[in-house]
Every structure is written in C-alpha cells, then in structure tokens.
Write a protein that holds these residues in place. Structure first.
Motif, PDB file in Angstrom:
ATOM      1  N   GLN A   1     -19.591  -8.540 -30.938  1.00  0.00           N
ATOM      2  CA  GLN A   1     -19.907  -9.841 -31.953  1.00  0.00           C
ATOM      3  C   GLN A   1     -19.482  -8.972 -33.313  1.00  0.00           C
ATOM      4  OE1 GLN A   1     -24.221  -9.445 -31.582  1.00  0.00           O
ATOM      5  NE2 GLN A   1     -24.288 -11.443 -30.374  1.00  0.00           N
ATOM      6  N   LEU A   2     -19.509  -7.936 -33.825  1.00  0.00           N
ATOM      7  CA  LEU A   2     -18.874  -7.494 -34.913  1.00  0.00           C
ATOM      8  C   LEU A   2     -17.424  -7.506 -34.850  1.00  0.00           C
ATOM      9  CD1 LEU A   2     -19.157  -6.154 -37.589  1.00  0.00           C
ATOM     10  CD2 LEU A   2     -19.007  -3.817 -36.317  1.00  0.00           C
ATOM     11  N   GLU A   3     -16.826  -7.371 -33.885  1.00  0.00           N
ATOM     12  CA  GLU A   3     -15.176  -7.308 -33.880  1.00  0.00           C
ATOM     13  C   GLU A   3     -14.818  -8.951 -34.018  1.00  0.00           C
ATOM     14  OE1 GLU A   3     -11.650  -6.562 -30.858  1.00  0.00           O
ATOM     15  OE2 GLU A   3     -13.754  -5.974 -30.255  1.00  0.00           O
ATOM     16  N   THR A   4     -15.840  -9.675 -33.413  1.00  0.00           N
ATOM     17  CA  THR A   4     -15.274 -11.299 -33.580  1.00  0.00           C
ATOM     18  C   THR A   4     -15.499 -11.697 -34.905  1.00  0.00           C
ATOM     19  OG1 THR A   4     -15.881 -11.785 -31.198  1.00  0.00           O
ATOM     20  CG2 THR A   4     -15.786 -13.618 -32.692  1.00  0.00           C
ATOM     21  N   PHE A   5     -16.782 -11.364 -35.501  1.00  0.00           N
ATOM     22  CA  PHE A   5     -16.942 -11.505 -37.036  1.00  0.00           C
ATOM     23  C   PHE A   5     -16.044 -11.118 -38.175  1.00  0.00           C
ATOM     24  CE2 PHE A   5     -19.542 -10.864 -41.001  1.00  0.00           C
ATOM     25  CZ  PHE A   5     -19.864 -12.398 -41.135  1.00  0.00           C
ATOM     26  N   ASN A   6     -15.710  -9.848 -37.906  1.00  0.00           N
ATOM     27  CA  ASN A   6     -14.581  -9.344 -38.540  1.00  0.00           C
ATOM     28  C   ASN A   6     -13.127 -10.022 -38.359  1.00  0.00           C
ATOM     29  OD1 ASN A   6     -15.704  -7.113 -40.347  1.00  0.00           O
ATOM     30  ND2 ASN A   6     -15.868  -5.624 -38.619  1.00  0.00           N
ATOM     31  N   GLY A   7     -12.813 -10.343 -37.199  1.00  0.00           N
ATOM     32  CA  GLY A   7     -11.855 -11.366 -36.968  1.00  0.00           C
ATOM     33  C   GLY A   7     -11.748 -12.668 -37.808  1.00  0.00           C
TER      34      GLY A   7
ATOM     35  N   LEU B   1     -13.442 -13.374 -40.309  1.00  0.00           N
ATOM     36  CA  LEU B   1     -13.467 -13.087 -42.023  1.00  0.00           C
ATOM     37  C   LEU B   1     -12.038 -12.809 -42.017  1.00  0.00           C
ATOM     38  CD1 LEU B   1     -16.259 -10.567 -42.599  1.00  0.00           C
ATOM     39  CD2 LEU B   1     -16.058 -13.154 -43.278  1.00  0.00           C
ATOM     40  N   ARG B   2     -11.003 -11.781 -41.517  1.00  0.00           N
ATOM     41  CA  ARG B   2      -9.776 -11.688 -41.712  1.00  0.00           C
ATOM     42  C   ARG B   2      -8.934 -13.144 -41.813  1.00  0.00           C
ATOM     43  NH1 ARG B   2     -10.556  -7.286 -38.063  1.00  0.00           N
ATOM     44  NH2 ARG B   2     -10.978  -5.213 -39.143  1.00  0.00           N
ATOM     45  N   LYS B   3      -9.254 -13.850 -40.718  1.00  0.00           N
ATOM     46  CA  LYS B   3      -8.567 -15.079 -40.413  1.00  0.00           C
ATOM     47  C   LYS B   3      -8.643 -16.109 -41.868  1.00  0.00           C
ATOM     48  CE  LYS B   3      -8.925 -19.223 -37.549  1.00  0.00           C
ATOM     49  NZ  LYS B   3      -9.289 -19.899 -36.396  1.00  0.00           N
ATOM     50  N   HIS B   4      -9.767 -15.754 -42.627  1.00  0.00           N
ATOM     51  CA  HIS B   4      -9.983 -16.706 -43.540  1.00  0.00           C
ATOM     52  C   HIS B   4      -9.616 -16.166 -45.021  1.00  0.00           C
ATOM     53  CE1 HIS B   4     -11.072 -20.316 -41.216  1.00  0.00           C
ATOM     54  NE2 HIS B   4     -11.691 -19.373 -40.542  1.00  0.00           N
ATOM     55  N   THR B   5      -9.421 -14.917 -45.094  1.00  0.00           N
ATOM     56  CA  THR B   5      -9.153 -14.534 -46.499  1.00  0.00           C
ATOM     57  C   THR B   5      -8.212 -15.193 -47.368  1.00  0.00           C
ATOM     58  OG1 THR B   5      -7.418 -12.594 -45.479  1.00  0.00           O
ATOM     59  CG2 THR B   5     -10.001 -12.008 -45.631  1.00  0.00           C
ATOM     60  N   MET B   6      -7.136 -15.527 -46.646  1.00  0.00           N
ATOM     61  CA  MET B   6      -5.908 -16.277 -47.369  1.00  0.00           C
ATOM     62  C   MET B   6      -6.517 -17.469 -47.902  1.00  0.00           C
ATOM     63  SD  MET B   6      -3.067 -14.826 -47.017  1.00  0.00           S
ATOM     64  CE  MET B   6      -1.663 -15.785 -47.285  1.00  0.00           C
TER      65      MET B   6
ATOM     66  N   PRO C   1      -4.128 -10.728 -49.080  1.00  0.00           N
ATOM     67  CA  PRO C   1      -4.804  -9.849 -48.461  1.00  0.00           C
ATOM     68  C   PRO C   1      -4.270  -9.205 -47.257  1.00  0.00           C
ATOM     69  CG  PRO C   1      -5.503 -11.979 -48.051  1.00  0.00           C
ATOM     70  CD  PRO C   1      -4.793 -12.293 -49.219  1.00  0.00           C
ATOM     71  N   ARG C   2      -4.743  -8.061 -46.740  1.00  0.00           N
ATOM     72  CA  ARG C   2      -4.086  -7.628 -45.403  1.00  0.00           C
ATOM     73  C   ARG C   2      -5.008  -7.628 -44.416  1.00  0.00           C
ATOM     74  NH1 ARG C   2      -1.522  -2.218 -47.378  1.00  0.00           N
ATOM     75  NH2 ARG C   2      -2.101  -1.496 -45.221  1.00  0.00           N
ATOM     76  N   ASN C   3      -4.784  -7.842 -43.277  1.00  0.00           N
ATOM     77  CA  ASN C   3      -5.424  -7.964 -42.092  1.00  0.00           C
ATOM     78  C   ASN C   3      -5.918  -6.724 -41.216  1.00  0.00           C
ATOM     79  OD1 ASN C   3      -5.810 -10.594 -42.227  1.00  0.00           O
ATOM     80  ND2 ASN C   3      -4.698 -11.253 -40.571  1.00  0.00           N
ATOM     81  N   ASP C   4      -4.917  -5.601 -41.819  1.00  0.00           N
ATOM     82  CA  ASP C   4      -5.240  -4.301 -41.287  1.00  0.00           C
ATOM     83  C   ASP C   4      -6.321  -3.600 -41.955  1.00  0.00           C
ATOM     84  OD1 ASP C   4      -3.262  -4.360 -43.426  1.00  0.00           O
ATOM     85  OD2 ASP C   4      -2.735  -2.377 -42.455  1.00  0.00           O
ATOM     86  N   LEU C   5      -6.819  -4.024 -43.046  1.00  0.00           N
ATOM     87  CA  LEU C   5      -7.830  -3.187 -43.793  1.00  0.00           C
ATOM     88  C   LEU C   5      -9.181  -3.821 -43.723  1.00  0.00           C
ATOM     89  CD1 LEU C   5      -5.895  -3.225 -47.213  1.00  0.00           C
ATOM     90  CD2 LEU C   5      -5.876  -1.413 -45.321  1.00  0.00           C
ATOM     91  N   GLY C   6     -10.301  -3.033 -43.634  1.00  0.00           N
ATOM     92  CA  GLY C   6     -11.561  -3.344 -43.860  1.00  0.00           C
ATOM     93  C   GLY C   6     -12.035  -4.065 -45.006  1.00  0.00           C
ATOM     94  N   PHE C   7     -13.069  -4.857 -45.142  1.00  0.00           N
ATOM     95  CA  PHE C   7     -13.446  -5.752 -46.073  1.00  0.00           C
ATOM     96  C   PHE C   7     -13.363  -5.117 -47.632  1.00  0.00           C
ATOM     97  CE2 PHE C   7     -16.320  -8.451 -48.758  1.00  0.00           C
ATOM     98  CZ  PHE C   7     -16.010  -9.689 -48.248  1.00  0.00           C
ATOM     99  N   ALA C   8     -14.269  -4.138 -47.673  1.00  0.00           N
ATOM    100  CA  ALA C   8     -14.098  -3.756 -49.094  1.00  0.00           C
ATOM    101  C   ALA C   8     -12.752  -2.760 -49.193  1.00  0.00           C
ATOM    102  CB  ALA C   8     -15.304  -2.415 -49.253  1.00  0.00           C
ATOM    103  N   GLU C   9     -12.079  -2.017 -48.371  1.00  0.00           N
ATOM    104  CA  GLU C   9     -10.806  -2.016 -48.813  1.00  0.00           C
ATOM    105  C   GLU C   9     -10.006  -2.841 -49.060  1.00  0.00           C
ATOM    106  OE1 GLU C   9      -7.753   1.395 -46.276  1.00  0.00           O
ATOM    107  OE2 GLU C   9      -9.311  -0.074 -44.976  1.00  0.00           O
TER     108      GLU C   9
END
Length: 437
Positions: free
Chosen positions: A106-112, A114-119, A194-202
């Motif tokens: 679930q965390l992997e999906t959720f992080n994915g 978030l990354r999908k919508h940072t742009m 934004p970069r998809n290879d970085l964590g949220f805070a990073e």
C-alpha cells in the motif's frame, strides 16, 4: 439557565421558569465527550454563546486527538513521538487519510500516486507571471492553489469516492511544487521540476534549492530527514482555525482546491501560522544571553509590544509534545551543518531554562511549543522567513484534506451556519437625510 447534571446518557438543564430540558450525551472514545444541543434553540429560543468556539464541539472526528493538560497528540491513535521517529511523512499521510498505517504494498502504491501527481500543468508557469516579484510566497500559494480547479476540471465531483481520492492525492503532491516555485519566483531563480527518484521531503528540498546549472546537486539526507519530521509534526492538529475554515468552506460543497485555499488564507494570520517567525524576531530583539533577565522582566511587567513568543498554546497546558522532538531535530540539523555556536540556539536554550524555572510562567502553564525551535531549524537550512508559513501549509495540507474528506463522507453532513447574539439597534424607521439631526 440553572445548573446541569447527568442522568445516564442524558443531560438535564433547568430554565429560570423551572422547565427541565433533556439533551443527549455525546460520548468520546478518548477525552471529553459533549452535550448535543442541536434542539436548544427550538426548545428555548436561546443559542449557546461561545466566542471563538473554545468550548464548542463543531464535529465528530476520528483523525486527531489532543490532551492539552497531559501534552498528548495522537494521529489516528498513534503518539506523535512514535510516528515522528519511525514513520515517513507519506506513511503518516496515508494514515491520516485512511485510518490505518499502510503495509509495504500500500505504501509503494501511495508513494507512486504522489510521484505521478507532483508535476504541475505547464500553463501554471504562466500563472506565476501574474504576480509581482516581491509578492509574498503565501499570496502566491493561496492564489495558485485556489486556481487549480481551473487547470484540473476532472475529479471534482465530491460525491464520488474516486474523485475525492484523486483530489486528495493531487493536493498533497502538488502543493510542495507550488510552494517551491513560489520561493523560486520570489528569488528570481528558475523553476525546478520534481524528480520521481526522490522521496517526498527530499524532493521538496531539491525543488527549493537545486539549480538546472548544477546537475550534481544532492540533498543532504540528514536535512531531508529533518524536513520529513517537521512535515509530520505539523500534519494535523485537530479543529484549529485553518482546519475549521476548510471544513466550513467544504460544508458548502465547494471544490476541494477552493477549500484548501481557504485554509491557507486562515493559516496566513500571524496568530496561527506565523509564530515561528515571531520567535526569531524575539530572539533577535533580545540579542544576547545577558539581556534575557531584563527581557523576562519586561514580559512580566506586560510592557507594550514585549511578549514571550513560542511559549504557551491555546490547547496545550503542558509541554507541547512536538516541541521536544523539534528541539532534538534542531540539534541534529545544526550539528550536521557544523553550526556549533549558533547564537539563536544559545539564546533559545537559555530563555527556555529561565522561563521554566520562573513561577510566573510555570503557574500560567506557559511551556515551549512547536514554534519555539522550528524557526531556528528552517533558518539554518537556508529557508527565508517569508517561506516559514508556506512550509507549514505544505505539511498541513494532508490534515486539511483528511478532515475535508471525513466531513464529506459523514452521514447527515450539512452546511455550517453558526448562530449569533445580536446586540445592535432594534428595528427603527428610516429618516430622510434632510430630517436627520
């Protein structure tokens, strides 16, 4: 009205005429319950008078619990100390939104997600050009978030669970990008994507400080962890002014972008989101450790304009549990940056020691709150004071969205409409201008 008493699950109140009225007892899972007074006006033609709503329960919620007397803060039942030490901000965000901590999948999906919508929609770059270069970053954040519905027309049917979920993810993911771009715009720096290879805070720190001309730039992991912790500590805080504003706006059926923009506007007030900046100004005003006793005396004498900032809280009448975590984080950040003799930290530590040994402050339950050390951390990280409240908004977005989502999904949800006690002129007749004295 006379005294009240409890009879099982019912409160009875007596009027001056001797009539007794019964009101249901609303039970809480933890902490104080309440009295359901929704029929008070119908029964008595009176309304409850509670300026500032300090003793009014405006809703039922399962998200955040605070015990101000004991210094307890729980997100969905989990102590803030445990979450800030062991969980990442995305984990905490998932918890606030969904009620339970995510498993690995679930965390992997959720992080994915978030990354999908940072742009951001590319035309939002042009939207920024409408602001003056010296516009406050909070003005840019509030305006841009409020305009998101003009760029994202889909996903705005709040009656659909999938649309509510999409809006929540979009807001949590995109507001850090908007915040970073507001900083870049005010500094005259190029926007960093934004970069998809970085964590949220990073990723947030990367967008704040990286430049396209330096492809080797890397975010310090200690600072990224500190930022992650700061975001977690500010993620939600029950029914504060900005959260109540979001719920009030949301009760009208307004789109989620407009609701969160209303929360940002409320947060902008110095009595709410600007306290950590006020702490820095206070420490600069004191100037030196040797000036602390004189400053303390001015506070106790209630001299005009002299206040002890970063102490006390509307809810906490004990140590703010977030303050101790923030103090430790402050030491970690300054140590990592090699700042051994930070005058502001020395001042803060000594001011805290003196205040906590003074009966004047102890008797008034004025203990350090989360804002006391956060400003020092952000300043050390190179974040300007104009961005402090923006960072607060980045963190609190998940709390606002969670509260908005909970409110929309509650059965019987209705538009918020507080009553008032009118103290103006009674009905009177209009007088033509020539006959007025």
């Amino acid at each position: 009205m006379g005294t009240n008493n409890t009879e099982g699950d019912v409160f009875t109140l007596s009027t001056p005429s001797g009539k007794e009225l019964s009101f249901p007892h609303v039970k809480a899972s933890v902490g104080p319950g309440g009295i359901d007074i929704r029929k008070l006006y119908a029964e008595t033609e009176l309304v409850a008078y509670d300026p500032g709503f300090g003793d009014t329960g405006s809703c039922e919620s399962k998200i955040t619990f605070i015990d101000g007397d004991k210094g307890i803060l729980l997100y969905r039942g989990y102590p803030i100390e445990q979450l800030s030490e062991n969980a990442t901000f995305p984990e905490v965000s998932y918890l606030l939104l969904n009620g339970e901590l995510p498993n690995a999948e679930q965390l992997e999906t959720f992080n994915g997600d978030l990354r999908k919508h940072t742009m951001l929609h590319e035309q939002i770059r042009n939207f920024f050009n409408g602001f003056r270069r010296d516009a406050h970053p909070m003005a840019m954040l509030c305006g841009t978030v409020g305009a998101l519905s003009a760029f994202y027309h889909d996903g705005l049917d709040i009656t659909k669970p999938e649309d509510r979920e999409l809006s929540a993810i979009r807001l949590i993911a995109k507001i850090p990008t908007i915040a970073a771009w507001a900083h870049s715009y005010s500094q005259g720096s190029p926007f960093v994507y934004p970069r998809n290879d970085l964590g949220f805070a990073e990723n947030f720190l990367y967008m704040l400080f990286a430049l396209p001309s330096d492809p080797t730039y890397k975010v310090n992991p200690i600072l990224a962890r500190a930022m992650d912790r700061i975001l977690t500590l500010h993620a939600d805080h029950e029914q504060n002014a900005s959260t109540s504003t979001v719920r009030l706006a949301g009760s009208t059926g307004a789109n989620p972008f407009a609701c969160i923009a209303s929360g940002i506007a409320a947060l902008w007030g110095p009595a709410h989101g600007g306290a950590n900046e006020a702490v820095l100004k206070m420490l600069a005003q004191i100037g030196d450790v040797k000036n602390i006793p004189a400053f303390i005396q001015k506070v106790k004498n209630k001299e005009d304009g002299v206040k002890l900032m970063g102490f006390g809280h509307r809810v906490y009448k004990n140590f703010d549990p977030r303050a101790k975590i923030m103090q430790q984080t402050c030491k970690e950040v300054l140590g990592e940056l090699g700042i051994k003799d930070e005058p502001l930290l020395e001042l803060a530590v000594e001011l805290e020691r003196i205040a906590l040994e003074d009966d004047y402050f102890v008797s008034r339950k004025l203990y350090p709150n989360v804002d006391f050390y956060s400003g020092i951390i952000l300043k050390a990280m190179g974040i300007p004071t104009s961005m402090f409240t923006v960072l607060f908004a980045v963190a609190r977005t998940v709390g606002w969205v969670s509260q908005w989502k909970e409110m929309i999904e509650q059965p019987g949800q209705r538009i918020s409409r507080p009553r008032q006690i009118y103290t103006g002129a009674p009905k009177r007749d209009f007088v033509p201008v020539g006959k007025r004295g």
